[in-house]
Design a protein around this motif. Sequence first.
Motif, PDB file in Angstrom:
ATOM      1  N   ALA A   1     -16.339 -79.359 -40.604  1.00 12.97           N
ATOM      2  CA  ALA A   1     -17.537 -78.821 -39.945  1.00 12.97           C
ATOM      3  C   ALA A   1     -17.225 -78.447 -38.496  1.00 12.97           C
ATOM      4  O   ALA A   1     -17.677 -77.405 -38.007  1.00 12.97           O
ATOM      5  CB  ALA A   1     -18.678 -79.836 -40.008  1.00 12.97           C
ATOM      6  N   ILE A   2     -16.450 -79.252 -37.813  1.00 12.41           N
ATOM      7  CA  ILE A   2     -16.084 -78.946 -36.427  1.00 12.41           C
ATOM      8  C   ILE A   2     -15.024 -77.849 -36.398  1.00 12.41           C
ATOM      9  O   ILE A   2     -15.111 -76.904 -35.623  1.00 12.41           O
ATOM     10  CB  ILE A   2     -15.569 -80.204 -35.694  1.00 12.41           C
ATOM     11  N   ALA A   3     -14.034 -77.970 -37.256  1.00 12.17           N
ATOM     12  CA  ALA A   3     -12.947 -76.987 -37.278  1.00 12.17           C
ATOM     13  C   ALA A   3     -13.478 -75.584 -37.555  1.00 12.17           C
ATOM     14  O   ALA A   3     -12.936 -74.597 -37.051  1.00 12.17           O
ATOM     15  CB  ALA A   3     -11.897 -77.366 -38.309  1.00 12.17           C
ATOM     16  N   ASN A   4     -14.541 -75.465 -38.322  1.00  8.43           N
ATOM     17  CA  ASN A   4     -15.109 -74.168 -38.674  1.00  8.43           C
ATOM     18  C   ASN A   4     -16.239 -73.731 -37.741  1.00  8.43           C
ATOM     19  O   ASN A   4     -16.835 -72.688 -37.941  1.00  8.43           O
ATOM     20  CB  ASN A   4     -15.603 -74.185 -40.124  1.00  8.43           C
ATOM     21  N   ASN A   5     -16.534 -74.517 -36.737  1.00 14.31           N
ATOM     22  CA  ASN A   5     -17.587 -74.194 -35.789  1.00 14.31           C
ATOM     23  C   ASN A   5     -17.055 -73.134 -34.821  1.00 14.31           C
ATOM     24  O   ASN A   5     -16.077 -73.352 -34.107  1.00 14.31           O
ATOM     25  CB  ASN A   5     -17.985 -75.476 -35.029  1.00 14.31           C
ATOM     26  N   GLU A   6     -17.683 -71.986 -34.774  1.00 15.39           N
ATOM     27  CA  GLU A   6     -17.208 -70.872 -33.952  1.00 15.39           C
ATOM     28  C   GLU A   6     -17.293 -71.144 -32.462  1.00 15.39           C
ATOM     29  O   GLU A   6     -16.651 -70.459 -31.662  1.00 15.39           O
ATOM     30  CB  GLU A   6     -17.990 -69.604 -34.286  1.00 15.39           C
ATOM     31  N   THR A   7     -18.095 -72.139 -32.051  1.00  9.91           N
ATOM     32  CA  THR A   7     -18.192 -72.427 -30.622  1.00  9.91           C
ATOM     33  C   THR A   7     -17.046 -73.313 -30.133  1.00  9.91           C
ATOM     34  O   THR A   7     -16.898 -73.516 -28.937  1.00  9.91           O
ATOM     35  CB  THR A   7     -19.531 -73.114 -30.273  1.00  9.91           C
ATOM     36  N   VAL A   8     -16.224 -73.826 -31.035  1.00 12.72           N
ATOM     37  CA  VAL A   8     -15.093 -74.662 -30.650  1.00 12.72           C
ATOM     38  C   VAL A   8     -13.829 -73.801 -30.682  1.00 12.72           C
ATOM     39  O   VAL A   8     -13.536 -73.158 -31.684  1.00 12.72           O
ATOM     40  CB  VAL A   8     -14.928 -75.868 -31.606  1.00 12.72           C
ATOM     41  N   VAL A   9     -13.123 -73.767 -29.585  1.00 12.64           N
ATOM     42  CA  VAL A   9     -11.887 -72.997 -29.508  1.00 12.64           C
ATOM     43  C   VAL A   9     -10.725 -73.979 -29.367  1.00 12.64           C
ATOM     44  O   VAL A   9     -10.702 -74.789 -28.441  1.00 12.64           O
ATOM     45  CB  VAL A   9     -11.903 -72.039 -28.294  1.00 12.64           C
ATOM     46  N   PHE A  10      -9.778 -73.912 -30.283  1.00 10.61           N
ATOM     47  CA  PHE A  10      -8.619 -74.781 -30.227  1.00 10.61           C
ATOM     48  C   PHE A  10      -7.442 -74.002 -29.655  1.00 10.61           C
ATOM     49  O   PHE A  10      -7.150 -72.898 -30.089  1.00 10.61           O
ATOM     50  CB  PHE A  10      -8.256 -75.285 -31.633  1.00 10.61           C
ATOM     51  N   ARG A  11      -6.766 -74.574 -28.674  1.00  2.00           N
ATOM     52  CA  ARG A  11      -5.593 -73.951 -28.072  1.00  2.00           C
ATOM     53  C   ARG A  11      -4.411 -74.886 -28.284  1.00  2.00           C
ATOM     54  O   ARG A  11      -4.050 -75.651 -27.398  1.00  2.00           O
ATOM     55  CB  ARG A  11      -5.821 -73.706 -26.584  1.00  2.00           C
ATOM     56  N   PRO A  12      -3.799 -74.832 -29.455  1.00  2.00           N
ATOM     57  CA  PRO A  12      -2.677 -75.726 -29.723  1.00  2.00           C
ATOM     58  C   PRO A  12      -1.585 -75.577 -28.671  1.00  2.00           C
ATOM     59  O   PRO A  12      -1.309 -74.486 -28.203  1.00  2.00           O
ATOM     60  CB  PRO A  12      -2.174 -75.271 -31.091  1.00  2.00           C
ATOM     61  N   ASN A  13      -0.999 -76.691 -28.313  1.00  2.00           N
ATOM     62  CA  ASN A  13       0.088 -76.767 -27.341  1.00  2.00           C
ATOM     63  C   ASN A  13      -0.315 -76.352 -25.937  1.00  2.00           C
ATOM     64  O   ASN A  13       0.525 -76.097 -25.109  1.00  2.00           O
ATOM     65  CB  ASN A  13       1.291 -75.945 -27.796  1.00  2.00           C
ATOM     66  N   GLU A  14      -1.592 -76.243 -25.662  1.00  3.65           N
ATOM     67  CA  GLU A  14      -2.027 -75.922 -24.309  1.00  3.65           C
ATOM     68  C   GLU A  14      -2.783 -77.074 -23.680  1.00  3.65           C
ATOM     69  O   GLU A  14      -2.478 -77.487 -22.595  1.00  3.65           O
ATOM     70  CB  GLU A  14      -2.890 -74.667 -24.287  1.00  3.65           C
ATOM     71  N   ASP A  15      -3.827 -77.536 -24.320  1.00  4.05           N
ATOM     72  CA  ASP A  15      -4.569 -78.672 -23.786  1.00  4.05           C
ATOM     73  C   ASP A  15      -5.536 -79.173 -24.849  1.00  4.05           C
ATOM     74  O   ASP A  15      -5.380 -78.873 -26.025  1.00  4.05           O
ATOM     75  CB  ASP A  15      -5.288 -78.314 -22.480  1.00  4.05           C
ATOM     76  N   SER A  16      -6.501 -79.897 -24.438  1.00  4.47           N
ATOM     77  CA  SER A  16      -7.457 -80.444 -25.388  1.00  4.47           C
ATOM     78  C   SER A  16      -8.369 -79.337 -25.911  1.00  4.47           C
ATOM     79  O   SER A  16      -8.387 -78.239 -25.371  1.00  4.47           O
ATOM     80  CB  SER A  16      -8.281 -81.534 -24.708  1.00  4.47           C
TER      81      SER A  16
ATOM     82  N   GLY B   1     -20.250 -75.148 -25.350  1.00  3.16           N
ATOM     83  CA  GLY B   1     -21.273 -74.713 -26.283  1.00  3.16           C
ATOM     84  C   GLY B   1     -21.420 -75.617 -27.490  1.00  3.16           C
ATOM     85  O   GLY B   1     -22.321 -75.414 -28.304  1.00  3.16           O
ATOM     86  N   LEU B   2     -20.597 -76.622 -27.620  1.00  7.10           N
ATOM     87  CA  LEU B   2     -20.686 -77.521 -28.761  1.00  7.10           C
ATOM     88  C   LEU B   2     -21.829 -78.494 -28.534  1.00  7.10           C
ATOM     89  O   LEU B   2     -21.947 -79.108 -27.491  1.00  7.10           O
ATOM     90  CB  LEU B   2     -19.373 -78.291 -28.934  1.00  7.10           C
ATOM     91  N   ARG B   3     -22.683 -78.629 -29.533  1.00  8.49           N
ATOM     92  CA  ARG B   3     -23.804 -79.576 -29.459  1.00  8.49           C
ATOM     93  C   ARG B   3     -23.423 -80.832 -30.222  1.00  8.49           C
ATOM     94  O   ARG B   3     -22.878 -80.756 -31.328  1.00  8.49           O
ATOM     95  CB  ARG B   3     -25.041 -78.938 -30.078  1.00  8.49           C
ATOM     96  N   VAL B   4     -23.679 -81.970 -29.656  1.00 10.70           N
ATOM     97  CA  VAL B   4     -23.355 -83.231 -30.310  1.00 10.70           C
ATOM     98  C   VAL B   4     -24.646 -83.942 -30.677  1.00 10.70           C
ATOM     99  O   VAL B   4     -25.519 -84.134 -29.832  1.00 10.70           O
ATOM    100  CB  VAL B   4     -22.507 -84.137 -29.379  1.00 10.70           C
ATOM    101  N   ASP B   5     -24.782 -84.290 -31.936  1.00  5.53           N
ATOM    102  CA  ASP B   5     -25.951 -85.027 -32.435  1.00  5.53           C
ATOM    103  C   ASP B   5     -25.487 -86.330 -33.068  1.00  5.53           C
ATOM    104  O   ASP B   5     -24.323 -86.477 -33.418  1.00  5.53           O
ATOM    105  CB  ASP B   5     -26.698 -84.212 -33.501  1.00  5.53           C
ATOM    106  N   ASN B   6     -26.419 -87.244 -33.232  1.00  4.91           N
ATOM    107  CA  ASN B   6     -26.102 -88.474 -33.971  1.00  4.91           C
ATOM    108  C   ASN B   6     -26.038 -88.210 -35.447  1.00  4.91           C
ATOM    109  O   ASN B   6     -26.746 -87.565 -36.039  1.00  4.91           O
ATOM    110  CB  ASN B   6     -27.136 -89.564 -33.696  1.00  4.91           C
TER     111      ASN B   6
END
Length: 175
Positions: free
Chosen positions: A150-165, A170-175
Amino acid sequence: MGKANELMQEAGYENGFEFDMPSIPVYQPRLEAIAGFLREINIKMNIVPVEPGTLARRSQTTDFPATNLSWVSARDPLFLMSFYVNEDGLFNPFKVKPTDEQLAIGKAGTESTDFDARAQHYWELVENMSEDSYMMYITFAPLLFGVSDAIANNETVVFRPNEDSPYLRGLRVDN
């Protein structure tokens, strides 16, 4: 090591010198490796254990002549300027005054709204500071993490491997 020894002599340290470096357990292997390299040019780095959870606070003081920190904001000059470069920076306990060039590079980066342009200013500032021996960047270790589909497919999350975290704007966190 020829050039390093030459620079040590130029700086008046032909007999080397000794200094203390704070460490928490997770950084111990990295610091031991660095100490080994420094020993080759007659610099003795004493690794001083500090309590986990105190390294950042101790790094804001003049307890040690150098410190060992890491961060994950690798693309934001504002972070670098306000924490490390500015004379009143949180991690500038010796109140080192930045050069006019460093201030100009930092200002250009913080005034830009384009993410990639900010990154270019950041790298220019890092290079400038390294040349001035203001800061030495030894290693870069990206954070390793796992996420659900669900997170990996969330378009608001951008992963930059080998660069940083992961970039979580824009990611919303809910319980």
